[in-house]
Scaffold this active site. Structure first.
Site, mmCIF file in Angstrom:
data_model
loop_
_atom_site.group_PDB
_atom_site.id
_atom_site.type_symbol
_atom_site.label_atom_id
_atom_site.label_comp_id
_atom_site.label_asym_id
_atom_site.label_seq_id
_atom_site.Cartn_x
_atom_site.Cartn_y
_atom_site.Cartn_z
ATOM 1 N N ASP A 332 0.840 -1.209 0.000
ATOM 2 C CA ASP A 332 0.000 0.000 0.000
ATOM 3 C C ASP A 332 0.870 1.252 0.000
ATOM 4 O O ASP A 332 2.023 1.224 0.425
ATOM 5 C CB ASP A 332 -0.899 -0.001 1.245
ATOM 6 C CG ASP A 332 -0.089 -0.066 2.529
ATOM 7 O OD1 ASP A 332 0.927 -0.804 2.559
ATOM 8 O OD2 ASP A 332 -0.444 0.614 3.494
ATOM 9 N N GLU A 333 0.299 2.329 -0.450
ATOM 10 C CA GLU A 333 0.892 3.669 -0.315
ATOM 11 C C GLU A 333 2.384 3.726 -0.629
ATOM 12 O O GLU A 333 3.151 4.344 0.105
ATOM 13 C CB GLU A 333 0.664 4.194 1.107
ATOM 14 C CG GLU A 333 -0.804 4.398 1.397
ATOM 15 C CD GLU A 333 -1.071 4.799 2.842
ATOM 16 O OE1 GLU A 333 -1.959 5.622 3.041
ATOM 17 O OE2 GLU A 333 -0.406 4.281 3.761
#
Ligand code: NGO
Length: 529
Positions: A332-333
């Protein structure tokens, strides 16, 4: 005359049962009503009330099949019931009436069970010990809340008559605990495991690394834990699990029929690793330890070979500690990794996971790369996430990637309930109990086939959460709703009925010492004492 009295008494108790008058409410104080058979969370697949209740007495035995696991489930049940009933409740393989745990072939699947209750006893039948264990959780809820106390209570201990047949809708009913932002001890994790088990949750996902902390000992890279385990958000002492600690968590979880899913977040959320070993950085310079709560600023160095040596070592050691099928690699991210590098990184790392015999799980950004065959993507978008992003996940689902649903504005347990909630974040919005419960995993993601949805998982990120009481306040009551979304047939979904069943959990949580959010949306009974 005697007959007449008996009839009157019977009528009285029937009335009490019918009206649900509490034993501690208006006189007459006895006998207490039994809990209606359908007042269970998660809602069972089918309930047929009827017949006389069973009463647990000082003579009740817990009879189990002659199998180690059935006996263990029997002992677990006895350990729940003994302190509050004060009864001996011997666990036996022969003779003795009362509660019976049976393993038998039947339409139960891996986790389902059947509960039959009548004047002579309560029988739980399941094909697998996990089914017996889940049946035991149902049985607990059919007894008065005081059964959960750790001192002797007056009883009586009645289980309403009838039959429950129950199997889960989804095989994945998870909870995630972020032990990186704040560290939680083995005992704190065990306490949460026990709470998850009450609602038939069967996966415990541990977020073991992030910018703020590395929480698992890796022998080939020892500084990860000793240096980067040494603090947490806000600068507190942090901590890490030794391999023995971690194995103890895995063992305990499995005794509650939960599979532990470890996550090492990569290639972003890696400041902890980068700070521990300068050579992992593209510029060869280790950044400082980080105790803030920003995200998206760190990345492993995709172009360096040592990155993959590191990943291989970590995954090998973690896989060896993991009896379960899955390893979560985050993803993620990764805002500090270019798209090209992200794809390259995932193409290199996913085969490493497979090479150690495990199945990849990633946050749904993994669908922006090429998910490995059999991989699962964990969706953490919002109702309002853009159509393009949702379609990317749906397309992967159509192509065979399984989906775990963790929509942040529904079941992130770290979201505040209201603007006044003292803990938690609100980037995904405020998530009251009704909002958290009132959606259907089966049709949540447009364009994703229902068969791709493996289930639901409630993450609890811990930027603002630092003790068990915090975990419990954010998890309860929402966790029970997530469990119900994962377990109960869609046909049982109904907020008005759910909130009544949920309200009945309040006194149980009080008996267990769980401090929960008394949402005004739920008709809780008045608190005692
Ligand atoms: C996001 C982010 C986490 C935060 C969390 C806080 C995911 C998958 N990445 O969820 O790093 O802790 O929000 O709610």
């Amino acid at each position: 005359m005697r007959q007449h009295h008996r009839t009157l008494r019977l009528l009285g108790s029937l009335l009490l049962v019918a009206t649900g008058v509490s034993a501690t409410g208006a006189a007459p104080a006895r006998p207490a009503p039994s809990t209606p058979l359908d007042r269970v969370v998660p809602a069972p697949a089918s309930v047929a009330p009827g017949g006389s209740p069973y009463r647990i007495t000082p003579d009740t035995h817990i009879r189990v099949d002659d199998s180690g696991e059935a006996r263990r489930v029997g002992e677990y049940l006895a350990a729940v019931l003994r302190p509050s009933t004060g009864y001996r409740l011997p666990v036996t393989t022969r003779g003795g009436g009362g509660i019976r745990l049976r393993l038998a072939k039947g339409p139960f699947g891996a986790e389902g069970y059947r509960l039959d209750s009548g004047r002579k006893g309560v029988t739980l039948t399941a094909a697998e010990p996990a089914g017996l264990f889940h049946g035991v959780q149902t049985l607990r809820q059919l007894l008065p809340a005081a059964v959960e106390k750790d001192s002797v209570q007056p009883g009586p201990w009645l289980v309403a008559g009838g039959t429950i047949k129950d199997t889960p809708r989804y095989g994945w009913r998870g909870a995630m605990l972020d032990v990186s932002r704040h560290f939680f001890t083995v005992d704190q994790v065990k306490r949460y495991i026990d709470q998850l088990a009450l609602y038939k949750i069967n996966k415990l996902h541990l977020h073991l690394s992030d910018d703020q902390g590395w929480r698992i000992a890796i022998d080939s890279w020892p500084r990860l834990a000793t240096y980067r385990g040494s603090t947490q958000v806000g600068g507190g002492p942090g901590g890490h699990y030794t391999k023995a600690d971690y194995q103890e968590i895995v063992r305990y979880a499995s005794s509650r029929y939960l599979e532990v899913v470890p996550e090492i977040d990569m290639p972003g959320h890696t400041n902890a690793a980068l700070a521990s070993y300068a050579e992992l950085n593209c510029d060869g310079v280790a950044p400082a330890l980080y105790t803030g709560t920003e995200v998206g600023f760190s990345s492993l160095c995709v172009g360096k070979e040592i990155t993959y040596d590191f990943v291989d070592d970590v995954i090998r050691e973690l896989a060896a500690l993991t009896p379960g099928a899955y390893l979560h690699i985050g993803g993620d991210e990764a805002h500090s990794t270019s798209h090209e590098d992200y794809v390259k990184f995932m193409d290199r790392v996913q085969p490493i996971v497979a090479g150690y015999g495990k199945t990849v799980i990633g946050w749904h950004q993994l669908t922006g790369a090429t998910p490995a065959k059999g991989a699962l993507a964990q969706y953490w978008g919002l109702d309002g996430t853009g159509a393009e992003e949702k379609e990317r996940v749906a397309a992967a689902a159509r192509g065979g990637t399984g989906i775990i649903l963790s929509p942040a504005d529904r079941i992130y347990l770290d979201m505040k309930y209201t603007a006044d909630t003292p803990l938690g974040l609100d980037w995904a919005g405020l998530v009251e109990v009704k909002r958290s419960y009132d959606w259907d995993p089966g049709d949540y993601l447009p364009g994703a086939p229902a068969s791709a949805v493996r289930g639901v998982e409630a993450p609890l990120w811990t930027e603002t959460i630092s003790k068990s009481a915090d975990i419990e306040y954010m998890a309860f009551p929402r966790l029970a709703g997530v469990a119900e979304l994962g377990w109960s047939p869609a046909a049982t979904h109904d907020w008005d009925a759910y909130k009544v069943r949920l309200a009945a959990q309040g006194p149980r949580w009080e008996a267990l010492g769980i401090g929960y959010y008394r949402s005004p949306q739920v008709p809780w009974p008045a608190q005692r004492g």
